[in-house]
Structures are given as structure tokens and as C-alpha cells.
Design a protein around this motif. Structure first.
Motif, PDB file in Angstrom:
ATOM      1  N   LEU A 196       0.869  -1.169   0.000  1.00 21.81           N
ATOM      2  CA  LEU A 196       0.000   0.000   0.000  1.00 21.81           C
ATOM      3  C   LEU A 196       0.912   1.227   0.000  1.00 21.81           C
ATOM      4  CD1 LEU A 196      -2.509  -1.396   2.567  1.00 21.81           C
ATOM      5  CD2 LEU A 196      -3.106  -0.695   0.253  1.00 21.81           C
ATOM      6  N   ALA A 197       0.696   2.108  -0.970  1.00 26.52           N
ATOM      7  CA  ALA A 197       1.618   3.223  -1.151  1.00 26.52           C
ATOM      8  C   ALA A 197       0.874   4.495  -1.516  1.00 26.52           C
ATOM      9  CB  ALA A 197       2.633   2.883  -2.249  1.00 26.52           C
ATOM     10  N   ASP A 198       1.536   5.603  -1.312  1.00 26.74           N
ATOM     11  CA  ASP A 198       1.006   6.898  -1.747  1.00 26.74           C
ATOM     12  C   ASP A 198       0.808   6.848  -3.264  1.00 26.74           C
ATOM     13  OD1 ASP A 198       0.996   9.691  -2.709  1.00 26.74           O
ATOM     14  OD2 ASP A 198       1.475  10.188  -0.640  1.00 26.74           O
ATOM     15  N   SER A 199      -0.363   7.247  -3.716  1.00 23.36           N
ATOM     16  CA  SER A 199      -0.685   7.168  -5.143  1.00 23.36           C
ATOM     17  C   SER A 199       0.304   7.932  -6.014  1.00 23.36           C
ATOM     18  CB  SER A 199      -2.099   7.701  -5.399  1.00 23.36           C
ATOM     19  OG  SER A 199      -3.057   6.894  -4.743  1.00 23.36           O
ATOM     20  N   LYS A 200       0.956   8.951  -5.453  1.00 21.10           N
ATOM     21  CA  LYS A 200       1.894   9.765  -6.235  1.00 21.10           C
ATOM     22  C   LYS A 200       3.164   9.010  -6.604  1.00 21.10           C
ATOM     23  CE  LYS A 200       0.267  14.110  -4.193  1.00 21.10           C
ATOM     24  NZ  LYS A 200       0.624  15.282  -3.344  1.00 21.10           N
ATOM     25  N   VAL A 201       3.469   7.928  -5.872  1.00 28.56           N
ATOM     26  CA  VAL A 201       4.704   7.187  -6.169  1.00 28.56           C
ATOM     27  C   VAL A 201       4.429   5.843  -6.829  1.00 28.56           C
ATOM     28  CG1 VAL A 201       5.868   8.303  -4.229  1.00 28.56           C
ATOM     29  CG2 VAL A 201       4.834   6.048  -3.896  1.00 28.56           C
ATOM     30  N   THR A 202       3.175   5.564  -7.142  1.00 25.51           N
ATOM     31  CA  THR A 202       2.812   4.262  -7.708  1.00 25.51           C
ATOM     32  C   THR A 202       3.537   3.984  -9.015  1.00 25.51           C
ATOM     33  OG1 THR A 202       0.614   4.368  -6.695  1.00 25.51           O
ATOM     34  CG2 THR A 202       0.898   2.838  -8.519  1.00 25.51           C
ATOM     35  N   GLY A 203       3.458   4.926  -9.943  1.00 26.30           N
ATOM     36  CA  GLY A 203       4.104   4.733 -11.243  1.00 26.30           C
ATOM     37  C   GLY A 203       5.603   4.556 -11.113  1.00 26.30           C
ATOM     38  N   TYR A 204       6.213   5.331 -10.229  1.00 27.62           N
ATOM     39  CA  TYR A 204       7.657   5.238 -10.029  1.00 27.62           C
ATOM     40  C   TYR A 204       8.038   3.849  -9.516  1.00 27.62           C
ATOM     41  CZ  TYR A 204      12.288   6.113  -8.076  1.00 27.62           C
ATOM     42  OH  TYR A 204      13.631   6.036  -7.776  1.00 27.62           O
ATOM     43  N   LEU A 205       7.301   3.345  -8.531  1.00 28.84           N
ATOM     44  CA  LEU A 205       7.628   2.034  -7.970  1.00 28.84           C
ATOM     45  C   LEU A 205       7.472   0.919  -8.997  1.00 28.84           C
ATOM     46  CD1 LEU A 205       6.146   2.121  -4.347  1.00 28.84           C
ATOM     47  CD2 LEU A 205       8.536   1.828  -5.002  1.00 28.84           C
ATOM     48  N   ILE A 206       6.411   0.971  -9.760  1.00 24.70           N
ATOM     49  CA  ILE A 206       6.182  -0.072 -10.767  1.00 24.70           C
ATOM     50  C   ILE A 206       7.302  -0.064 -11.809  1.00 24.70           C
ATOM     51  CG2 ILE A 206       4.661  -0.775 -12.661  1.00 24.70           C
ATOM     52  CD1 ILE A 206       2.305   0.111 -10.911  1.00 24.70           C
ATOM     53  N   SER A 207       7.779   1.120 -12.164  1.00 27.93           N
ATOM     54  CA  SER A 207       8.827   1.243 -13.180  1.00 27.93           C
ATOM     55  C   SER A 207      10.212   0.887 -12.653  1.00 27.93           C
ATOM     56  CB  SER A 207       8.856   2.664 -13.743  1.00 27.93           C
ATOM     57  OG  SER A 207       7.637   2.994 -14.366  1.00 27.93           O
ATOM     58  N   ASN A 208      10.477   1.186 -11.385  1.00 21.62           N
ATOM     59  CA  ASN A 208      11.836   1.070 -10.867  1.00 21.62           C
ATOM     60  C   ASN A 208      12.087  -0.121  -9.955  1.00 21.62           C
ATOM     61  OD1 ASN A 208      13.409   3.756 -11.627  1.00 21.62           O
ATOM     62  ND2 ASN A 208      11.293   4.313 -11.197  1.00 21.62           N
ATOM     63  N   MET A 209      11.024  -0.732  -9.439  1.00 24.51           N
ATOM     64  CA  MET A 209      11.189  -1.894  -8.563  1.00 24.51           C
ATOM     65  C   MET A 209      11.248  -3.138  -9.446  1.00 24.51           C
ATOM     66  SD  MET A 209      11.064  -2.655  -5.168  1.00 24.51           S
ATOM     67  CE  MET A 209      10.502  -3.956  -4.069  1.00 24.51           C
ATOM     68  N   ARG A 210      12.462  -3.587  -9.742  1.00 27.41           N
ATOM     69  CA  ARG A 210      12.638  -4.704 -10.675  1.00 27.41           C
ATOM     70  C   ARG A 210      13.016  -6.010  -9.999  1.00 27.41           C
ATOM     71  NH1 ARG A 210      13.151  -2.683 -15.905  1.00 27.41           N
ATOM     72  NH2 ARG A 210      11.852  -0.803 -16.019  1.00 27.41           N
ATOM     73  N   SER A 211      13.446  -5.934  -8.733  1.00 29.09           N
ATOM     74  CA  SER A 211      13.848  -7.166  -8.057  1.00 29.09           C
ATOM     75  C   SER A 211      13.741  -7.008  -6.552  1.00 29.09           C
ATOM     76  CB  SER A 211      15.286  -7.548  -8.431  1.00 29.09           C
ATOM     77  OG  SER A 211      16.198  -6.567  -7.965  1.00 29.09           O
ATOM     78  N   ILE A 212      13.588  -8.138  -5.877  1.00 27.77           N
ATOM     79  CA  ILE A 212      13.662  -8.224  -4.423  1.00 27.77           C
ATOM     80  C   ILE A 212      14.748  -9.242  -4.125  1.00 27.77           C
ATOM     81  CG2 ILE A 212      12.471  -8.866  -2.303  1.00 27.77           C
ATOM     82  CD1 ILE A 212       9.859  -7.999  -3.651  1.00 27.77           C
ATOM     83  N   GLY A 213      15.891  -8.758  -3.603  1.00 25.34           N
ATOM     84  CA  GLY A 213      17.050  -9.631  -3.508  1.00 25.34           C
ATOM     85  C   GLY A 213      17.449 -10.034  -4.923  1.00 25.34           C
ATOM     86  N   PRO A 214      17.725 -11.326  -5.141  1.00 31.69           N
ATOM     87  CA  PRO A 214      18.113 -11.781  -6.478  1.00 31.69           C
ATOM     88  C   PRO A 214      16.931 -12.136  -7.382  1.00 31.69           C
ATOM     89  CG  PRO A 214      18.294 -13.593  -4.934  1.00 31.69           C
ATOM     90  CD  PRO A 214      17.837 -12.403  -4.134  1.00 31.69           C
ATOM     91  N   VAL A 215      15.704 -11.969  -6.871  1.00 30.77           N
ATOM     92  CA  VAL A 215      14.516 -12.433  -7.611  1.00 30.77           C
ATOM     93  C   VAL A 215      13.894 -11.299  -8.420  1.00 30.77           C
ATOM     94  CG1 VAL A 215      12.235 -13.473  -7.386  1.00 30.77           C
ATOM     95  CG2 VAL A 215      14.065 -14.143  -5.814  1.00 30.77           C
TER      96      VAL A 215
END
Length: 243
Positions: A119-138
Motif C-alpha cells: 500500500l503506497a502513496d498514489s503519487k509514487v505508484t508509477g515510479y515504484l512499478i517502473s523502478n522496482m525490478r527485483s527483491i534480492g536476487p529475484v
């Protein structure tokens, strides 16, 4: 609380809804006690679902009605294959912060076997989807979903039975996190411990039944019950570790 009072002044001056960042329960409770005494405004708290831990404050003129579309909270789902990697809340939060997002822009985080819900601030949603490419090595792929589709996991507690010499913070931490007393004291003094979401740097702070203790990077526990005193004059506790 200066940030909240600035929101109040802006609300009165502009006669418009003012929305805060996400706050922990301690800050929300403190702010709410202050806002209750201020005239001409109303406020509510919301974190995206009933029972949310981290919430936003919504401050608005007393004559104004609030529409849910103004809550400015989005649900982002990240999918990945975590079969060979421990997908924990700590790893997820670390990856989110490493992307450049500040903690106050993030609400509650739910970690399932192959799905992470944020759950995130709507203003950062697009940024997170574009820039969050991995969690650890996955590798992960993010997608915004309707907030009504949030799947709440059943939070479980692992029960721990322990005895302590006193109800001091360092003693209870030592029992609940299986640490030495000196290591517990060190964590407290380094400002890595919170009691009921309030930062605590006093090793001799007295813990009560029902208190929630969290340690940065290690998780949190709750003192479920004080069971009494043993024959050796130690205090018996039932502690729950959140898993």
C-alpha cells in the motif's frame, strides 16, 4: 507535530482537504489527540483497509464531506518466484527503500509466497512499478490493482515461554529475540528499538503486559501474558513473536 499543524493551517486558509504521509500508530495516536482539540476542522485516519497499522491523516473543513477517491492510496502487487529465496518483510522493505522511495510514502506491506502487496502513496505508484525490478536476487513485476482486491494474510504468532529477572526493556528483549542482555542493551542505546511504535533508548524502561516491542531488522514481539513468579523469583512470560 509541526508537519501536522502546518496541514491544519493550510486547511483553514485554503478550505481544502490536506493529506499527510503514512505514519506509524504512535504518531497517529499523538496527532489525533492534538487534532481533537482544534476547532473548525475534522479529521480521519485511513491506511487502505480496516485495521491498517500505518495510516494517513486527512484534515478537512468541518463542513466538507470526503470522497474515498481522495484517500490517495494505491495497491501495488509485485509477483516473482521466491522458491529459493526467503521473501520476508525486511527484504521487501529494503528493496523498496533502495529504489529511492522514503518510508513515509509506504503503508502496510504484505508478503506471501510469490506475491508482495504494498500500500503506497498514489503519487509514487508509477515510479515504484517502473523502478522496482527485483527483491534480492529475484526479478519481480509490479502492477497496480484495485485496492478492494487486497488479500489480507492471517498474521500468526509463534509462542515463546521465557523467564526474566525483571520487566526492564533489555531483559524482555533478550528473552523475546534470544539475544544476550548486553546485545539487547546495545540495540536500545543505538535507537533501533521501539515500544508500541515509540522509539525507546532507556534500557531500564518498564515493559507491561500487551506491549509490542520491535527491533529494526529483527521483527517484533508482543508480551502476551505475565504468568507469575517462579520459585527462583524470576518473572515468567508468554511472548508472541510475529511470523
Amino acid at each position: 507535530m509541526h508537519h501536522i499543524l502546518d496541514k491544519v493551517e493550510a486547511c483553514k486558509k485554503k478550505s481544502q482537504l490536506q493529506v499527510s504521509d503514512f505514519f506509524d500508530p504512535f504518531t497517529i495516536n499523538t496527532a489525533s489527540s492534538i487534532l481533537q482539540g482544534i476547532q473548525e476542522i475534522k479529521f480521519l485516519t485511513w491506511g487502505g483497509y480496516q485495521g491498517a497499522e500505518r495510516k494517513k491523516l486527512y484534515i478537512f473543513p468541518e463542513y466538507l464531506e470526503i470522497d474515498k477517491r481522495e484517500f490517495q492510496i494505491s495497491l501495488i502487487c509485485f509477483q516473482g518466484s521466491f522458491k529459493f529465496f526467503e521473501n520476508s518483510h525486511r527484504h521487501v522493505l529494503g528493496a523498496l527503500l533502495a529504489s529511492g522511495i522514503k518510508r513515509d510514502k509506504l503503508g502496510d506491506i504484505f508478503v506471501n509466497e510469490n506475491l508482495v502487496q504494498v500500500l503506497a502513496d498514489s503519487k509514487v505508484t508509477g515510479y515504484l512499478i517502473s523502478n522496482m525490478r527485483s527483491i534480492g536476487p529475484v526479478p519481480v513485476v509490479g502492477e497496480e490493482k484495485r485496492i478492494e482486491s487486497l488479500m489480507l494474510p492471517r498474521e500468526s504468532l509463534k509462542e515463546i515461554r521465557a523467564t526474566v529477572t525483571s520487566m526492564r526493556l533489555d531483559a524482555v528483549l533478550s528473552a523475546g529475540f534470544f539475544l544476550s542482555r548486553s546485545k539487547s542493551a546495545e540495540l536500545v542505546k543505538k535507537d533501533r528499538v521501539k515500544v508500541n511504535w515509540q522509539p525507546m533508548t532507556r534500557v531500564d524502561y518498564q515493559i507491561n503486559e500487551g506491549d509490542i516491542l520491535s527491533v529494526q531488522g529483527k521483527g517484533r514481539i508482543i508480551v502476551m501474558e505475565v504468568l507469575g513468579t517462579t520459585k527462583k523469583d524470576r518473572i515468567a512470560l508468554k511472548i508472541g513473536a510475529y511470523v
